[in-house]
Write a protein that holds these residues in place. Structure first.
Motif, PDB file in Angstrom:
ATOM      1  N   GLY A  88      -6.181   2.069  -2.554  1.00  0.00           N
ATOM      2  CA  GLY A  88      -5.969   0.631  -2.638  1.00  0.00           C
ATOM      3  C   GLY A  88      -5.841   0.143  -4.075  1.00  0.00           C
ATOM      4  O   GLY A  88      -4.973  -0.675  -4.381  1.00  0.00           O
ATOM      5  N   ALA A  89      -6.700   0.648  -4.956  1.00  0.00           N
ATOM      6  CA  ALA A  89      -6.663   0.222  -6.360  1.00  0.00           C
ATOM      7  C   ALA A  89      -5.347   0.626  -7.023  1.00  0.00           C
ATOM      8  O   ALA A  89      -4.730  -0.168  -7.739  1.00  0.00           O
ATOM      9  CB  ALA A  89      -7.844   0.831  -7.113  1.00  0.00           C
TER      10      ALA A  89
ATOM     11  N   CYS B 247      -6.311  -8.217   2.257  1.00  0.00           N
ATOM     12  CA  CYS B 247      -7.744  -7.937   2.347  1.00  0.00           C
ATOM     13  C   CYS B 247      -8.465  -8.865   3.312  1.00  0.00           C
ATOM     14  O   CYS B 247      -9.457  -8.487   3.933  1.00  0.00           O
ATOM     15  CB  CYS B 247      -8.389  -8.017   0.966  1.00  0.00           C
ATOM     16  SG  CYS B 247      -8.212  -9.620   0.146  1.00  0.00           S
TER      17      CYS B 247
ATOM     18  N   CYS C  95      -2.597 -10.863  -0.654  1.00  0.00           N
ATOM     19  CA  CYS C  95      -3.431  -9.713  -0.358  1.00  0.00           C
ATOM     20  C   CYS C  95      -3.776  -9.679   1.122  1.00  0.00           C
ATOM     21  O   CYS C  95      -4.138 -10.704   1.712  1.00  0.00           O
ATOM     22  CB  CYS C  95      -4.713  -9.775  -1.190  1.00  0.00           C
ATOM     23  SG  CYS C  95      -5.809  -8.373  -0.905  1.00  0.00           S
TER      24      CYS C  95
ATOM     25  N   TYR D  75      -6.759   1.817   8.736  1.00  0.00           N
ATOM     26  CA  TYR D  75      -7.507   1.306   7.577  1.00  0.00           C
ATOM     27  C   TYR D  75      -8.659   0.376   7.956  1.00  0.00           C
ATOM     28  O   TYR D  75      -9.795   0.583   7.491  1.00  0.00           O
ATOM     29  CB  TYR D  75      -6.550   0.605   6.611  1.00  0.00           C
ATOM     30  CG  TYR D  75      -7.219   0.106   5.348  1.00  0.00           C
ATOM     31  CD1 TYR D  75      -7.181   0.860   4.177  1.00  0.00           C
ATOM     32  CD2 TYR D  75      -7.901  -1.105   5.326  1.00  0.00           C
ATOM     33  CE1 TYR D  75      -7.802   0.408   3.008  1.00  0.00           C
ATOM     34  CE2 TYR D  75      -8.530  -1.560   4.175  1.00  0.00           C
ATOM     35  CZ  TYR D  75      -8.474  -0.799   3.030  1.00  0.00           C
ATOM     36  OH  TYR D  75      -9.100  -1.240   1.894  1.00  0.00           O
TER      37      TYR D  75
ATOM     38  N   GLU E 232     -12.548   1.267   7.064  1.00  0.00           N
ATOM     39  CA  GLU E 232     -13.324   0.410   6.174  1.00  0.00           C
ATOM     40  C   GLU E 232     -14.600  -0.063   6.858  1.00  0.00           C
ATOM     41  O   GLU E 232     -15.689  -0.050   6.270  1.00  0.00           O
ATOM     42  CB  GLU E 232     -12.482  -0.788   5.738  1.00  0.00           C
ATOM     43  CG  GLU E 232     -13.175  -1.709   4.748  1.00  0.00           C
ATOM     44  CD  GLU E 232     -12.284  -2.870   4.344  1.00  0.00           C
ATOM     45  OE1 GLU E 232     -12.290  -3.233   3.147  1.00  0.00           O
ATOM     46  OE2 GLU E 232     -11.586  -3.437   5.219  1.00  0.00           O
TER      47      GLU E 232
ATOM     48  N   SER F  16      -8.311  -8.403  -5.852  1.00  0.00           N
ATOM     49  CA  SER F  16      -8.018  -7.292  -4.942  1.00  0.00           C
ATOM     50  C   SER F  16      -8.267  -5.953  -5.623  1.00  0.00           C
ATOM     51  O   SER F  16      -8.815  -5.022  -5.021  1.00  0.00           O
ATOM     52  CB  SER F  16      -6.565  -7.370  -4.480  1.00  0.00           C
ATOM     53  OG  SER F  16      -6.266  -8.653  -3.986  1.00  0.00           O
TER      54      SER F  16
ATOM     55  N   ASP G 279       0.826  -1.206   0.000  1.00  0.00           N
ATOM     56  CA  ASP G 279       0.000   0.000   0.000  1.00  0.00           C
ATOM     57  C   ASP G 279       0.861   1.257   0.000  1.00  0.00           C
ATOM     58  O   ASP G 279       1.704   1.453   0.891  1.00  0.00           O
ATOM     59  CB  ASP G 279      -0.939   0.013   1.205  1.00  0.00           C
ATOM     60  CG  ASP G 279      -1.961   1.124   1.102  1.00  0.00           C
ATOM     61  OD1 ASP G 279      -3.002   0.917   0.447  1.00  0.00           O
ATOM     62  OD2 ASP G 279      -1.710   2.212   1.670  1.00  0.00           O
TER      63      ASP G 279
ATOM     64  N   GLU H 153     -12.047  -5.418  -5.964  1.00  0.00           N
ATOM     65  CA  GLU H 153     -12.618  -5.084  -4.653  1.00  0.00           C
ATOM     66  C   GLU H 153     -12.443  -3.602  -4.348  1.00  0.00           C
ATOM     67  O   GLU H 153     -13.384  -2.915  -3.911  1.00  0.00           O
ATOM     68  CB  GLU H 153     -11.937  -5.936  -3.585  1.00  0.00           C
ATOM     69  CG  GLU H 153     -12.221  -5.511  -2.166  1.00  0.00           C
ATOM     70  CD  GLU H 153     -11.125  -5.951  -1.210  1.00  0.00           C
ATOM     71  OE1 GLU H 153     -10.974  -5.292  -0.164  1.00  0.00           O
ATOM     72  OE2 GLU H 153     -10.416  -6.931  -1.510  1.00  0.00           O
ATOM     73  N   ASN H 154     -11.233  -3.090  -4.578  1.00  0.00           N
ATOM     74  CA  ASN H 154     -10.968  -1.677  -4.297  1.00  0.00           C
ATOM     75  C   ASN H 154     -11.713  -0.760  -5.260  1.00  0.00           C
ATOM     76  O   ASN H 154     -12.200   0.300  -4.857  1.00  0.00           O
ATOM     77  CB  ASN H 154      -9.457  -1.411  -4.372  1.00  0.00           C
ATOM     78  CG  ASN H 154      -8.721  -1.866  -3.132  1.00  0.00           C
ATOM     79  OD1 ASN H 154      -8.801  -1.238  -2.083  1.00  0.00           O
ATOM     80  ND2 ASN H 154      -8.002  -2.968  -3.242  1.00  0.00           N
TER      81      ASN H 154
ATOM     82  N   GLY I 213     -10.592   3.170  -1.217  1.00  0.00           N
ATOM     83  CA  GLY I 213     -10.731   2.326  -2.406  1.00  0.00           C
ATOM     84  C   GLY I 213      -9.805   2.763  -3.530  1.00  0.00           C
ATOM     85  O   GLY I 213      -9.176   1.937  -4.192  1.00  0.00           O
ATOM     86  N   THR I 214      -9.697   4.082  -3.737  1.00  0.00           N
ATOM     87  CA  THR I 214      -8.831   4.612  -4.807  1.00  0.00           C
ATOM     88  C   THR I 214      -7.363   4.352  -4.500  1.00  0.00           C
ATOM     89  O   THR I 214      -6.609   3.884  -5.368  1.00  0.00           O
ATOM     90  CB  THR I 214      -9.065   6.123  -4.981  1.00  0.00           C
ATOM     91  OG1 THR I 214     -10.434   6.353  -5.323  1.00  0.00           O
ATOM     92  CG2 THR I 214      -8.177   6.684  -6.085  1.00  0.00           C
TER      93      THR I 214
END
Length: 254
Positions: free
Chosen positions: A205-206, A224, A222, A174, A178, A237, A161, A240-241, A202-203
């Motif tokens: 993470g992506a 997650c 991951c 985090y 979440e 993953s 991350d 998801e993000n 989310g952004t």
């Protein structure tokens, strides 16, 4: 007992000898699983219960093995429960091997909860509401996995991350962010807080997943599903993000 030939066919061998621990202080679960599997495959099981530590040690010494249970078919030793599964052609996941099963199970349950809650509340289902509740429930369940061991999660999270690497406390914040965002989105309250939270985490993470997997070509697990996750970092993953960020953006615009 001799080691079994992997290609050996036991089609005509319908009797199996099973040696398993069944002591007052310990009933071996793998022994019970082995017996159930043998019976499921149509075998008559000669169930040799080892009821004392002395019996266990004597059997291990005579058979030249270090563990129980042990299964023999046609006078040939198959081995323990995992060996028995492999003997019957049942896939056996190696220790440390990656798998998507945990995250698939979580998303399937999240979808089921979203649909059930909608039906209980409205006696009807709606596509938009289903998607919103599905994402919200998924976030809550994913946060729960991380909150079981935040320290372990943060260590795995710091592997990839981008924001956490620059600001380590973010790795600890985090899971709470979440979870809070998921609960607020599910309740439909304080959207001014929930939506930006989902959009930001989310952004970030992506972008982090995309860089680690598709640009740096790193093979990682991951975080997650928590710090002990065996889920590979990759498309799931990233999706998801993106879903989290997309839902946050959609709720802000709505």
């Amino acid at each position: 007992m001799t080691a079994a030939d992997p290609a050996h066919s036991d089609a005509a061998q319908k009797t199996a000898a099973l040696y398993r621990m069944d002591m007052p202080g310990h009933l071996c679960p793998y022994g019970l699983k082995s017996r159930a599997l043998l019976r499921c495959k149509g075998y008559e099981v000669e169930d040799h219960r080892l009821t004392t530590r002395e019996e266990v040690e004597r059997f291990q010494e005579q058979a030249g093995v270090e563990t129980t249970p042990q299964t023999c078919i046609g006078g040939e030793r198959i081995g323990g429960y995992e060996d028995l599964r492999a003997h019957f052609g049942i896939p056996v996941r190696a220790e440390g091997e990656t798998t998507y099963v945990p995250v698939i199970a979580l998303f399937a349950m999240a979808l089921g909860i979203a649909l059930a809650a909608q039906w209980a509340a409205f006696d009807a289902l709606g596509a938009g509401r289903t998607l919103q509740w599905f994402v919200a429930v998924s976030m809550c369940l994913l946060a729960l996995q991380k909150l079981r061991d935040v320290e372990s999660f943060s260590s795995m999270f710091l592997n990839y991350d981008l924001l956490a690497r620059r600001f380590v406390p973010y790795a600890y914040v985090y899971p709470f962010a979440e979870g809070v965002a998921g609960l607020l989105m599910l309740a439909g309250v304080l959207i001014w807080l929930a939506a930006p939270l989902a959009l930001v985490i989310g952004t970030v993470g992506a972008v982090s997943v995309f860089k680690a997997v598709y640009i740096d070509k790193r093979e990682l697990k991951c975080a997650c599903m928590g710090g002990s996750s065996a889920v590979p970092l990759g498309f799931v993953s990233l999706t998801e993000n993106l879903m989290m960020a997309g839902m946050g953006a959609w709720m802000l615009l709505s």
